[in-house]
Design a protein around this motif. Sequence first.
Motif, mmCIF file in Angstrom:
data_model
loop_
_atom_site.group_PDB
_atom_site.id
_atom_site.type_symbol
_atom_site.label_atom_id
_atom_site.label_comp_id
_atom_site.label_asym_id
_atom_site.label_seq_id
_atom_site.Cartn_x
_atom_site.Cartn_y
_atom_site.Cartn_z
ATOM 1 N N ALA A 95 0.854 -1.195 0.000
ATOM 2 C CA ALA A 95 0.000 0.000 0.000
ATOM 3 C C ALA A 95 0.888 1.243 0.000
ATOM 4 O O ALA A 95 1.704 1.427 0.910
ATOM 5 N N ILE A 96 0.761 2.058 -1.021
ATOM 6 C CA ILE A 96 1.544 3.300 -1.108
ATOM 7 C C ILE A 96 0.549 4.462 -0.981
ATOM 8 O O ILE A 96 -0.409 4.542 -1.758
ATOM 9 N N PRO A 97 0.769 5.359 -0.015
ATOM 10 C CA PRO A 97 -0.204 6.450 0.165
ATOM 11 C C PRO A 97 -0.248 7.397 -1.024
ATOM 12 O O PRO A 97 0.748 7.555 -1.748
ATOM 13 N N ARG A 101 1.161 11.760 3.002
ATOM 14 C CA ARG A 101 2.189 10.836 3.518
ATOM 15 C C ARG A 101 3.140 10.401 2.410
ATOM 16 O O ARG A 101 4.200 9.863 2.664
ATOM 17 N N LEU A 103 5.881 10.985 -0.315
ATOM 18 C CA LEU A 103 6.959 11.973 -0.428
ATOM 19 C C LEU A 103 6.826 12.822 -1.706
ATOM 20 O O LEU A 103 7.292 13.968 -1.751
ATOM 21 N N LEU A 125 2.082 8.270 -10.567
ATOM 22 C CA LEU A 125 3.296 7.557 -10.172
ATOM 23 C C LEU A 125 3.065 6.067 -10.388
ATOM 24 O O LEU A 125 2.079 5.512 -9.899
ATOM 25 N N LYS A 127 4.751 2.590 -9.580
ATOM 26 C CA LYS A 127 5.797 2.015 -8.734
ATOM 27 C C LYS A 127 6.293 0.694 -9.306
ATOM 28 O O LYS A 127 5.513 -0.137 -9.780
ATOM 29 N N PRO A 130 10.407 -1.589 -4.878
ATOM 30 C CA PRO A 130 9.719 -1.937 -3.631
ATOM 31 C C PRO A 130 9.923 -0.868 -2.554
ATOM 32 O O PRO A 130 10.969 -0.203 -2.532
ATOM 33 N N ALA A 133 12.689 -0.961 1.188
ATOM 34 C CA ALA A 133 13.664 -1.934 0.691
ATOM 35 C C ALA A 133 15.096 -1.445 0.858
ATOM 36 O O ALA A 133 16.039 -2.166 0.556
ATOM 37 N N GLY A 134 15.262 -0.173 1.273
ATOM 38 C CA GLY A 134 16.613 0.401 1.316
ATOM 39 C C GLY A 134 17.090 0.806 -0.065
ATOM 40 O O GLY A 134 18.275 1.047 -0.292
ATOM 41 N N GLY A 136 15.643 3.425 -1.709
ATOM 42 C CA GLY A 136 15.425 4.862 -1.862
ATOM 43 C C GLY A 136 14.321 5.253 -2.831
ATOM 44 O O GLY A 136 14.337 6.374 -3.364
ATOM 45 N N GLY A 137 13.352 4.366 -3.044
ATOM 46 C CA GLY A 137 12.293 4.650 -4.017
ATOM 47 C C GLY A 137 11.543 5.948 -3.748
ATOM 48 O O GLY A 137 11.380 6.784 -4.651
ATOM 49 N N ALA A 138 11.112 6.132 -2.511
ATOM 50 C CA ALA A 138 10.334 7.336 -2.185
ATOM 51 C C ALA A 138 11.191 8.593 -2.376
ATOM 52 O O ALA A 138 10.717 9.605 -2.916
ATOM 53 N N SER A 139 12.445 8.531 -1.960
ATOM 54 C CA SER A 139 13.348 9.682 -2.097
ATOM 55 C C SER A 139 13.578 10.017 -3.569
ATOM 56 O O SER A 139 13.597 11.194 -3.960
ATOM 57 N N THR A 218 13.234 2.514 8.126
ATOM 58 C CA THR A 218 14.585 3.084 8.236
ATOM 59 C C THR A 218 14.865 3.525 9.676
ATOM 60 O O THR A 218 15.933 3.233 10.233
ATOM 61 N N GLY A 289 17.788 -1.834 4.371
ATOM 62 C CA GLY A 289 17.127 -3.060 3.938
ATOM 63 C C GLY A 289 15.656 -2.837 3.625
ATOM 64 O O GLY A 289 15.152 -1.726 3.748
HETATM 65 N N1 LIG Z 1 6.612 7.716 -3.396
HETATM 66 C C1 LIG Z 1 6.699 6.729 -2.489
HETATM 67 N N2 LIG Z 1 7.036 5.496 -2.876
HETATM 68 C C2 LIG Z 1 7.152 4.493 -1.968
HETATM 69 N N3 LIG Z 1 6.928 4.631 -0.657
HETATM 70 C C3 LIG Z 1 6.575 5.850 -0.210
HETATM 71 C C4 LIG Z 1 6.443 6.948 -1.102
HETATM 72 N N4 LIG Z 1 6.129 8.039 -0.364
HETATM 73 C C5 LIG Z 1 6.060 7.646 0.905
HETATM 74 N N5 LIG Z 1 6.319 6.335 1.021
HETATM 75 C C6 LIG Z 1 6.421 5.601 2.299
HETATM 76 O O1 LIG Z 1 7.832 5.543 2.601
HETATM 77 C C7 LIG Z 1 8.214 4.270 3.112
HETATM 78 C C8 LIG Z 1 9.288 3.588 2.265
HETATM 79 O O2 LIG Z 1 10.173 4.486 1.696
HETATM 80 P P1 LIG Z 1 11.221 3.987 0.596
HETATM 81 O O3 LIG Z 1 12.052 5.133 0.179
HETATM 82 O O4 LIG Z 1 10.551 3.244 -0.484
HETATM 83 O O5 LIG Z 1 12.062 2.931 1.376
HETATM 84 P P2 LIG Z 1 13.527 3.009 1.921
HETATM 85 O O6 LIG Z 1 13.596 4.161 2.910
HETATM 86 O O7 LIG Z 1 13.718 1.685 2.540
HETATM 87 O O8 LIG Z 1 14.421 3.223 0.746
HETATM 88 C C9 LIG Z 1 6.946 3.453 3.122
HETATM 89 O O9 LIG Z 1 6.486 3.470 4.438
HETATM 90 C C10 LIG Z 1 5.970 4.160 2.203
HETATM 91 O O10 LIG Z 1 4.632 4.044 2.620
#
Ligand SMILES: Nc1ncnc2c1ncn2[C@@H]1O[C@H](COP(=O)(O)OP(=O)(O)O)[C@@H](O)[C@H]1O
Length: 339
Positions: A95-97, A101, A103, A125, A127, A130, A133-134, A136-139, A218, A289
Amino acid sequence: MQPSRSGLTSPLIALTRPPAKLNLFLELLRRREDGYHEIDTIMVPIDWSDTLRLRRIERCGINLSVNWSPSIEIVAARLGIDAKSEPDRFDQVLAIPTDGRNLVHQALGRFLDHFDVSGGFQCELVKSIPAGAGMGGASSDAAAALRCAAQLHGIPLNHPDLSRLASDLGSDVPFFLGIDGQSCLAARATGRGEKVAPIGFSSQIDVVVVFPAISLSTARVYSQATVPSDIETPDRLIDALQGGKLEGIAGGILNRLQGPALKIASQIEEILESMWRCGLIGCQLTGSGSACFGFVPSRVDSVRAAEWLRSQLEPGAIVTSARSVPVPSLIELHQSASH
Ligand SMILES: Nc1ncnc2c1ncn2[C@@H]1O[C@H](COP(=O)(O)OP(=O)(O)O)[C@@H](O)[C@H]1O
Ligand SMILES: C[C@@](CO)(OP(=O)(O)O)[C@H](O)COP(=O)(O)OP(=O)(O)OC[C@H]1O[C@@H](n2ccc(N)nc2=O)[C@H](O)[C@@H]1O
């Protein structure tokens, strides 16, 4: 907005593919008063990427949609997660908000406020990276959203305020934004991760990445970590990267968050063992991770190793062959078909 042939405005769509990253090296230098850790990390972007489409709209605010590629059902099946019998796990991993919430939502909101521009954004977006997962997808998505928003508003992509916005969004976001608009294949990040310097390195790295169907927080992994008394430096790794020597690269890797992550999710150890058995070298957790990677000499080797690992681990994990790519990702501009 651009005038169309009919004389009406036809909004431009900015499209980009935000890449994932791998931390080849991550050392903890000290725990700060504000709860963050000073780190020394080497990051490499890879071609496992999301897709982000952004366009300006007249209505104020942000309209964000999020979907999985190829579909949430197929991703869940590969991960071995059944939505009906394990609804909590399904939500936790997939579930991705779409609200504040996310980013991307935060990045666009802060962009609108900071540059005081009229109207809003519509963002799609898709996706593939994952979450938790470490990787950095959201970033990466957030950095891509800032860059696309700047592009659509005629703000230079090397505008210093974009770096400040990126850093406020999260420690990893500046890496994906790129440094002064330059593209780079590897970077060293210090501070809490927001001080980024490119590493002069031109070869490509081939890897196999395994996401073991667990999302790790994280903050939780950092909270279990201890700053070592003997701090390691990435000098050996940087030399090996610059020399393009795979054995040297594999010998120079480190992740100080691997121990705490394995304590929280011990099943990652079995994944790493399978990766070693498959002949990958330098197998390690990325970031906090749960995904792990291992090196191979070529694309052919990564495809072959990924196929073998897939037969062993799927369903229950996603296995992908990947190659390093530069950050930031390119932005394509398209004319919208309807308006
Ligand atoms: N654009 C986005 N894509 C994925 N997860 C997101 C996003 N925005 C916020 N989140 C939240 O951020 C968390 C994971 O961040 P992500 O960057 O994917 O992982 P990580 O910090 O392990 O690299 C999840 O709790 C997810 O619900
Ligand atoms: C571990 C790393 C390695 O690249 O990546 P991920 O595993 O998240 O992808 C990063 O340091 C993560 O960066 P990012 O995911 O942007 O973290 P942030 O949102 O800034 O911080 C989330 C939380 O992690 C902890 N944190 C983060 C960064 C840091 N240098 N020290 C910390 O202690 C803090 O508890 C913070 O509240």
